[in-house]
Structure formats: C-alpha cells, structure tokens
Design an enzyme around this catalytic site. Sequence first.
Site, PDB file in Angstrom:
ATOM      1  CB  CYS A  19      26.783  54.224  28.112  1.00 17.23           C
ATOM      2  SG  CYS A  19      26.332  55.180  28.564  1.00 17.23           S
ATOM      3  CB  CYS A 258      33.791  32.241  39.113  1.00 13.84           C
ATOM      4  SG  CYS A 258      35.001  32.967  38.645  1.00 13.84           S
ATOM      5  CB  CYS A 273      29.596  36.196  36.889  1.00 13.60           C
ATOM      6  SG  CYS A 273      30.445  37.310  36.258  1.00 13.60           S
ATOM      7  CG  ASP A 274      27.059  40.748  36.016  1.00 13.04           C
ATOM      8  OD1 ASP A 274      28.048  41.030  36.690  1.00 13.04           O
ATOM      9  OD2 ASP A 274      27.308  42.729  36.061  1.00 13.04           O
ATOM     10  CB  CYS A 317      52.680  35.035  37.729  1.00 14.26           C
ATOM     11  SG  CYS A 317      52.480  37.084  38.224  1.00 14.26           S
ATOM     12  CB  CYS A 323      45.875  39.580  38.988  1.00 11.71           C
ATOM     13  SG  CYS A 323      46.034  38.256  38.780  1.00 11.71           S
ATOM     14  CB  CYS A 327      37.594  39.125  35.473  1.00 14.46           C
ATOM     15  SG  CYS A 327      36.085  38.709  35.164  1.00 14.46           S
TER      16      CYS A 327
END
Length: 367
Positions: A19, A258, A273-274, A317, A323, A327
Amino acid sequence: MKPFSLLIKPASADCNLRCPYCFYLPKSKLYPETKTHRMTDKTLETLISRYMKTEQPQYVFGWQGGEPTIMGIDFFKQVIKLQIQYAPKGASIANGLQTNGTLISEELAAHFGKYKFLLGVSLDGPPEIHDHYRYATKDRGSFDDAMRGIGLLKKHEVEFNILTLVSQSNVKKGGEVFQFLCDNGFFFHQYIPCVEFDKDGGLLPFAITGEEWGDFMCQVFDAWMAHGPEKVSVRLFDSILSQLVRGTSTICHAGKNCCQYFVVEYNGDVYPCDFFVTKETRLGNVNAHSWKELQKSNVYISFGKKKTRWPRVCAECPHLVFCAGDCLKHRISRGGLETRPYLCEGWKRFYNHAMPGFRKIAERIGK
C-alpha cells in the site's frame, strides 16, 4: 510502575501488500542487515516473561506490523503457551491484532477465536475504493482476500472491528463508506486520517487536508445519527462520549502524555510510539533492559511531556479537552511542537458540527 501496554511488531515492517500510503513500510530501512524480519523464540519469551513480572491491572499485547499474520500459526500458538506459562496467578491477559485480513487461514481464525483475540481489520470501503491503495501489486487488489478472511473470523466467532484509513480514495465519501460497512454487518468502526508528507514538507498525493478530514467526519457523524447511534460503535465518538460522561478519553491522541505504551520491534528494540520509530527515539532492547529502566528512560519521559507543549491557539480552544492538541505526528511533521496541528481546521469543523448532538446523547446516558 505506571501501567503500560505493548504494541509488538513481530515481523517488523514486512507485509504481503504494498500500500503506497503505509507509513511503516519504510521502517525496514532501520534494519538493513536482513531482508526478512522475524521475531525469534528467545526474544518472544524474554518479552513476555519480563512483561508478566510487572504488576498490571491487565496484560495487554497488541500485535501489529507490517502484517503480523505473516508469522504464521506456530508463532501465535507459542504466544499463548508463553503467556500461560509466565502469567501471575489470576492475571487478566488481552491480545489484540491489527491485520489486512488477507492471510487469515482457517487455523489462525480458530486460534484467535479460541483465545479471544480482538482483531482490527483494515477495510477502506467497497472494492473500487479499497483496492485503489490497498494492493499486493497494482494489478491485484486485496478486497476479495480481506473479505474472505473476515468470513473466517465470523465463522470462528472472532471479535473484530474495522479500521478505515481516510485517504484521497474515500475522503469525499464519508457517508457512503459508513453505510457500506453497516450494510455488510460491520458495526465497530475506527477512522484514521492519512497524513503523510514528503521530505520537503509537501503533502503526499494520497494524503488528506484538515478541511477534508473535518468534512469526512461530519458526513460520518450525520450518517451515524441517522442510522441510530446506539447501533454502531465509532471509536472516536465513543471517546468523546466518555469524556462528556466520565471525564476520561479512550483514544491515544486525546491523552495529555505520550508515555502510554511501548513499541517492540522484531529484534526486541523498544520505542515510545509507532509513529516515532527512529534511531533518535530508540529506548533500548527487551533483551538488555528491564521495563523499569525503559520507563525511566530520559528519552521516553521527554517524549511523553512533548504532548502538552501545544501552541496558544490550542490552549485557548474550547475543544482542547477532546483532541489534546492532536497526535504529535501531526504537529512535529509540520514544523515543531508549537506548530498548530495540521488537522486543526478539520477538527474544529467536526466538533462545531457534532458537539450539540454528542451533548444530547451524553445527557441521555447520564440520566
């Protein structure tokens, strides 16, 4: 120790598909010493035995890739054998696996069903959408093989959800994709934005803009409301409702730190983290370091703290609680931690559109 889960890449970035939008395929360049990457029995046993020596409310193993089912049935039989062998008395163990579904065999499906694996199966929509980017070769899409694999999962009563990557193949068709999944009896959905840049910071052709992401999720929300919110679980929507009702989010990007899990590569190398499997973020190796040492790593602690170094526009915000600055990948890749999240406009569009509906549902749940 703070509880943590594992995201394990037993075959590294190796995959039977090619992909073009896959962010993990290039990670194979980290390990050029071998063309084929497979976790050894020794590393697997060390990984499981040492994890089982830590105190966890639940021992959570996520198997991912690349394509983890490349490892074959014998590997996953060994996984269960070692988990049983090293589990503390009364331990709760959860296995999840993310797959493209094309290599699911009768034997694998039976094994996953017997040991209660929860699978995520990648499906981007009907054949003409799914096969646009998800293929082994440009002449051979993967839709039919994925659906065959899903059929075997159903046969063996394996619980699974559908992961849909939102790219240029489907971003204009949110309602259509949602309805397609429901028409096929898939009622657990996860939608992930495809955001990838070239080395000069330009958006790659298959990736989407923030505005497109917002419009897509507004379409999905409207279709979800029309279908009946209680009939379909959308992971993002579940997290928003959890935040409104209980004050806790249930998805990674909505967290304020994280340091949530560890990624373990095929050779035992550990990362935070990936999305951040790099030479700079390598924390150590399970064959050489304890989980306590890895959790106390300055690199790991520093990485976790980056999440709340958001720009002023985020701090002001009203949607920040949902959110959490998005990320890190969507901030760092566009210029740094204090950079406005790339998908910001889309998130705002979605929350402004959907929040009145979510608040009404949350009120009903509360009652």
